[in-house]
Every structure is written in C-alpha cells, then in structure tokens.
Write a protein that holds these residues in place. Structure first.
Motif, PDB file in Angstrom:
ATOM      1  N   PRO A  60     -18.093 -46.599  14.892  1.00  0.00           N
ATOM      2  CA  PRO A  60     -18.180 -45.729  13.718  1.00  0.00           C
ATOM      3  C   PRO A  60     -18.778 -46.446  12.512  1.00  0.00           C
ATOM      4  CG  PRO A  60     -15.942 -46.534  13.971  1.00  0.00           C
ATOM      5  CD  PRO A  60     -16.725 -47.089  15.128  1.00  0.00           C
ATOM      6  N   VAL A  61     -19.674 -45.751  11.826  1.00  0.00           N
ATOM      7  CA  VAL A  61     -20.312 -46.276  10.619  1.00  0.00           C
ATOM      8  C   VAL A  61     -20.146 -45.254   9.504  1.00  0.00           C
ATOM      9  CG1 VAL A  61     -22.457 -47.115   9.580  1.00  0.00           C
ATOM     10  CG2 VAL A  61     -22.029 -47.501  12.017  1.00  0.00           C
ATOM     11  N   ILE A  62     -19.721 -45.726   8.326  1.00  0.00           N
ATOM     12  CA  ILE A  62     -19.610 -44.863   7.150  1.00  0.00           C
ATOM     13  C   ILE A  62     -20.530 -45.416   6.072  1.00  0.00           C
ATOM     14  CG2 ILE A  62     -18.085 -44.144   5.256  1.00  0.00           C
ATOM     15  CD1 ILE A  62     -15.828 -43.893   7.224  1.00  0.00           C
ATOM     16  N   CYS A  63     -21.242 -44.525   5.397  1.00  0.00           N
ATOM     17  CA  CYS A  63     -22.119 -44.960   4.311  1.00  0.00           C
ATOM     18  C   CYS A  63     -22.178 -43.891   3.235  1.00  0.00           C
ATOM     19  CB  CYS A  63     -23.524 -45.272   4.826  1.00  0.00           C
ATOM     20  SG  CYS A  63     -24.419 -43.843   5.419  1.00  0.00           S
ATOM     21  N   GLU A  64     -22.584 -44.313   2.051  1.00  0.00           N
ATOM     22  CA  GLU A  64     -22.748 -43.386   0.944  1.00  0.00           C
ATOM     23  C   GLU A  64     -23.959 -42.497   1.203  1.00  0.00           C
ATOM     24  OE1 GLU A  64     -23.293 -43.549  -3.901  1.00  0.00           O
ATOM     25  OE2 GLU A  64     -22.694 -45.373  -2.821  1.00  0.00           O
ATOM     26  N   GLU A  65     -23.919 -41.296   0.652  1.00  0.00           N
ATOM     27  CA  GLU A  65     -24.989 -40.320   0.884  1.00  0.00           C
ATOM     28  C   GLU A  65     -26.359 -40.870   0.491  1.00  0.00           C
ATOM     29  OE1 GLU A  65     -25.647 -35.571   0.068  1.00  0.00           O
ATOM     30  OE2 GLU A  65     -24.765 -36.795  -1.533  1.00  0.00           O
ATOM     31  N   LYS A  66     -26.429 -41.611  -0.630  1.00  0.00           N
ATOM     32  CA  LYS A  66     -27.729 -42.107  -1.084  1.00  0.00           C
ATOM     33  C   LYS A  66     -28.303 -43.147  -0.119  1.00  0.00           C
ATOM     34  CE  LYS A  66     -26.487 -45.955  -4.155  1.00  0.00           C
ATOM     35  NZ  LYS A  66     -26.710 -46.549  -5.494  1.00  0.00           N
ATOM     36  N   VAL A  67     -27.436 -43.926   0.535  1.00  0.00           N
ATOM     37  CA  VAL A  67     -27.909 -44.902   1.524  1.00  0.00           C
ATOM     38  C   VAL A  67     -28.544 -44.175   2.702  1.00  0.00           C
ATOM     39  CG1 VAL A  67     -27.186 -46.707   3.150  1.00  0.00           C
ATOM     40  CG2 VAL A  67     -26.225 -46.639   0.843  1.00  0.00           C
ATOM     41  N   LEU A  68     -27.915 -43.071   3.105  1.00  0.00           N
ATOM     42  CA  LEU A  68     -28.448 -42.260   4.202  1.00  0.00           C
ATOM     43  C   LEU A  68     -29.778 -41.632   3.804  1.00  0.00           C
ATOM     44  CD1 LEU A  68     -27.273 -41.670   7.027  1.00  0.00           C
ATOM     45  CD2 LEU A  68     -26.377 -39.531   6.104  1.00  0.00           C
ATOM     46  N   ASN A  69     -29.854 -41.127   2.573  1.00  0.00           N
ATOM     47  CA  ASN A  69     -31.069 -40.462   2.109  1.00  0.00           C
ATOM     48  C   ASN A  69     -32.237 -41.426   1.953  1.00  0.00           C
ATOM     49  OD1 ASN A  69     -29.764 -38.002   2.026  1.00  0.00           O
ATOM     50  ND2 ASN A  69     -29.241 -38.145  -0.150  1.00  0.00           N
ATOM     51  N   GLU A  70     -31.935 -42.701   1.677  1.00  0.00           N
ATOM     52  CA  GLU A  70     -32.992 -43.690   1.471  1.00  0.00           C
ATOM     53  C   GLU A  70     -33.462 -44.342   2.765  1.00  0.00           C
ATOM     54  OE1 GLU A  70     -31.181 -46.374  -1.259  1.00  0.00           O
ATOM     55  OE2 GLU A  70     -31.400 -45.031  -2.981  1.00  0.00           O
ATOM     56  N   MET A  71     -32.883 -43.952   3.896  1.00  0.00           N
ATOM     57  CA  MET A  71     -33.240 -44.567   5.173  1.00  0.00           C
ATOM     58  C   MET A  71     -34.685 -44.255   5.546  1.00  0.00           C
ATOM     59  SD  MET A  71     -31.295 -44.344   8.870  1.00  0.00           S
ATOM     60  CE  MET A  71     -31.443 -42.573   8.994  1.00  0.00           C
ATOM     61  N   ASP A  72     -35.429 -45.295   5.886  1.00  0.00           N
ATOM     62  CA  ASP A  72     -36.809 -45.153   6.316  1.00  0.00           C
ATOM     63  C   ASP A  72     -36.836 -44.827   7.811  1.00  0.00           C
ATOM     64  OD1 ASP A  72     -39.479 -45.257   6.854  1.00  0.00           O
ATOM     65  OD2 ASP A  72     -39.757 -47.357   6.305  1.00  0.00           O
ATOM     66  N   LEU A  73     -37.318 -43.635   8.141  1.00  0.00           N
ATOM     67  CA  LEU A  73     -37.299 -43.175   9.526  1.00  0.00           C
ATOM     68  C   LEU A  73     -38.528 -43.607  10.320  1.00  0.00           C
ATOM     69  CD1 LEU A  73     -36.048 -39.515   8.897  1.00  0.00           C
ATOM     70  CD2 LEU A  73     -34.684 -41.482   9.610  1.00  0.00           C
ATOM     71  N   SER A  74     -39.471 -44.263   9.672  1.00  0.00           N
ATOM     72  CA  SER A  74     -40.754 -44.545  10.316  1.00  0.00           C
ATOM     73  C   SER A  74     -40.778 -45.882  11.056  1.00  0.00           C
ATOM     74  CB  SER A  74     -41.871 -44.535   9.271  1.00  0.00           C
ATOM     75  OG  SER A  74     -41.682 -45.587   8.324  1.00  0.00           O
ATOM     76  N   GLY A  75     -39.717 -46.675  10.959  1.00  0.00           N
ATOM     77  CA  GLY A  75     -39.767 -48.040  11.481  1.00  0.00           C
ATOM     78  C   GLY A  75     -39.578 -48.177  12.973  1.00  0.00           C
ATOM     79  N   GLY A  76     -38.984 -47.186  13.637  1.00  0.00           N
ATOM     80  CA  GLY A  76     -38.739 -47.301  15.072  1.00  0.00           C
ATOM     81  C   GLY A  76     -37.653 -46.351  15.521  1.00  0.00           C
ATOM     82  N   GLU A  77     -37.252 -46.492  16.775  1.00  0.00           N
ATOM     83  CA  GLU A  77     -36.294 -45.551  17.360  1.00  0.00           C
ATOM     84  C   GLU A  77     -34.847 -46.030  17.278  1.00  0.00           C
ATOM     85  OE1 GLU A  77     -37.517 -44.680  21.306  1.00  0.00           O
ATOM     86  OE2 GLU A  77     -39.348 -43.621  20.678  1.00  0.00           O
ATOM     87  N   MET A  78     -34.639 -47.319  17.016  1.00  0.00           N
ATOM     88  CA  MET A  78     -33.282 -47.850  16.895  1.00  0.00           C
ATOM     89  C   MET A  78     -32.847 -47.820  15.431  1.00  0.00           C
ATOM     90  SD  MET A  78     -32.512 -48.975  20.061  1.00  0.00           S
ATOM     91  CE  MET A  78     -31.494 -50.441  20.111  1.00  0.00           C
ATOM     92  N   ILE A  79     -31.534 -47.741  15.212  1.00  0.00           N
ATOM     93  CA  ILE A  79     -30.992 -47.753  13.855  1.00  0.00           C
ATOM     94  C   ILE A  79     -30.243 -49.061  13.628  1.00  0.00           C
ATOM     95  CG2 ILE A  79     -29.298 -46.701  12.302  1.00  0.00           C
ATOM     96  CD1 ILE A  79     -30.008 -44.022  13.459  1.00  0.00           C
ATOM     97  N   THR A  80     -30.577 -49.729  12.536  1.00  0.00           N
ATOM     98  CA  THR A  80     -29.887 -50.956  12.145  1.00  0.00           C
ATOM     99  C   THR A  80     -29.024 -50.665  10.929  1.00  0.00           C
ATOM    100  OG1 THR A  80     -31.629 -52.396  12.979  1.00  0.00           O
ATOM    101  CG2 THR A  80     -30.155 -53.331  11.323  1.00  0.00           C
TER     102      THR A  80
END
Length: 203
Positions: free
Chosen positions: A47-67
């Motif tokens: 489980p991972v919890i994060c603030e909404e702004k951290v989620l909104n700022e995520m760059d989706l173009s870098g690849g298929e895995m999430i770090t």
C-alpha cells in the motif's frame, strides 16, 4: 532533534487505480497498491499513500513501471473494539519509468519490545523485532521487522532501547485470523532485513 533514518524506494506495477483515502488539514490523500515481485516469484502487494498534488504531478511518459519514494509509516486504527497497526508507504515522490522491480528500505531506531527468537518448521532461525523509528514533532513509526539466520541470533541478544539500523525490503504476508464470525483472511506487512547493525548510541 533526533535524526530520522527512514527511507524506501519501490518500483512495481500498479495493482489498481488510486482511490481517495482521507483528508487532513484541508489536504486530500489517495491510496494505491504496487505489485512488486520477489526473486522467489512471490509478489508483494504494497500500500502507498500520497497527497493529491503528488499524484497530479506524476509524469506518465517515463515508462510502464511506477516508482514511489518516501517513508514507511504506521498508524494505529480501531476496528471492532480492537487496535490494529496499519503499515503503509507514505510517498513524497512518484514517477513512471522502465526498469527492474525495486524494493529497498533503510530504517534506524530503538527496539521498543524485547526481540523474539523462534524457528521455522524447517529449523531456520527467525527474530521478530519492533523498531520505533523517530519522526518529526516527537512522533515515531512502530515498524515490525523480521531477521534471519546469524543476524537473527545477534539481534535477539539486544535489549529494549538499543538502536538498530536495518536495510531490507517491505513485504506482505497473508494469514488467517480466527474471529467470532469464523476464519478471516488478512494481510500483514513487515520489513524483511537483509542486514542489521547494532548502533552504539542508546536513546
């Protein structure tokens, strides 16, 4: 001020879309889970919890895995009159990239319970410890850890309040709890130590 040593980096596949978790001081937080395979082939669902702004700022173009980078946190919750220690990753940075799965953490803090040394049915030694990892504002995260073999023997000789540094990985474990309504399947989270060092300073 106590120095906080609590960091974790996860890289895995998104298990399910993020869902709203809670709101605190006007900020919204979301929860999601990452699938991270072990070398054994088992998969930890973390489980991972994060603030909404951290989620909104995520760059989706870098690849298929999430770090996800952040800290391992604990929170005491009440459920059906009993206390339950909730363990999760509080992420301050999330981004997409390609690469091998990652599950690396480092923790440092005093033991807050006596270590428990036991053996598996196959005779392997295991030591269960609970670390009180300092956090800001005189708070602490209480994190269950397991150690193996010779490391388990060494740490089992430690006393409460001795400080330990652990490097390892966060793991999920499914177990069955017997309740008044019958057996219920639940998930526990714990840090499996690769290395553990006894520090000189005692708090």
């Amino acid at each position: 001020m106590e120095q906080t040593v609590n960091s974790i980096t996860l890289r895995g596949s998104l298990h399910a879309l993020p869902e709203f978790s809670h709101e605190n001081h006007g900020k919204k937080f979301f929860r999601f889970y990452l699938d991270i395979p072990r070398l054994s082939g088992a998969v930890d669902i973390l489980p991972v919890i994060c603030e909404e702004k951290v989620l909104n700022e995520m760059d989706l173009s870098g690849g298929e895995m999430i770090t996800a980078e952040g800290q391992i946190r604990s929170h005491n919750v009440r459920s059906q009159g009993a206390r339950h220690l909730m363990i999760f990753v509080f992420a301050t940075k999330i981004f997409c990239e390609d690469g091998e799965p990652i599950n690396d953490c480092i923790l440092e803090g005093p033991l807050c319970k006596e270590p428990i040394l036991r053996r598996t049915p196959l005779g392997r030694e295991i030591c269960d410890v609970m670390l009180a990892v300092p956090r800001a504002f005189h708070r602490a995260d209480y994190l269950p850890c397991i150690l193996w073999g010779r490391t388990a023997q060494e740490i089992s000789a430690c006393s409460v309040r001795e400080r330990i540094r652990i490097c390892g990985r966060l793991q999920s474990r499914i177990y069955t709890k017997l309740t008044e309504d019958g057996p219920v399947e639940r998930t526990a989270y714990e840090i499996s130590a690769l290395t553990a060092d006894i520090l000189d300073e005692v708090l």
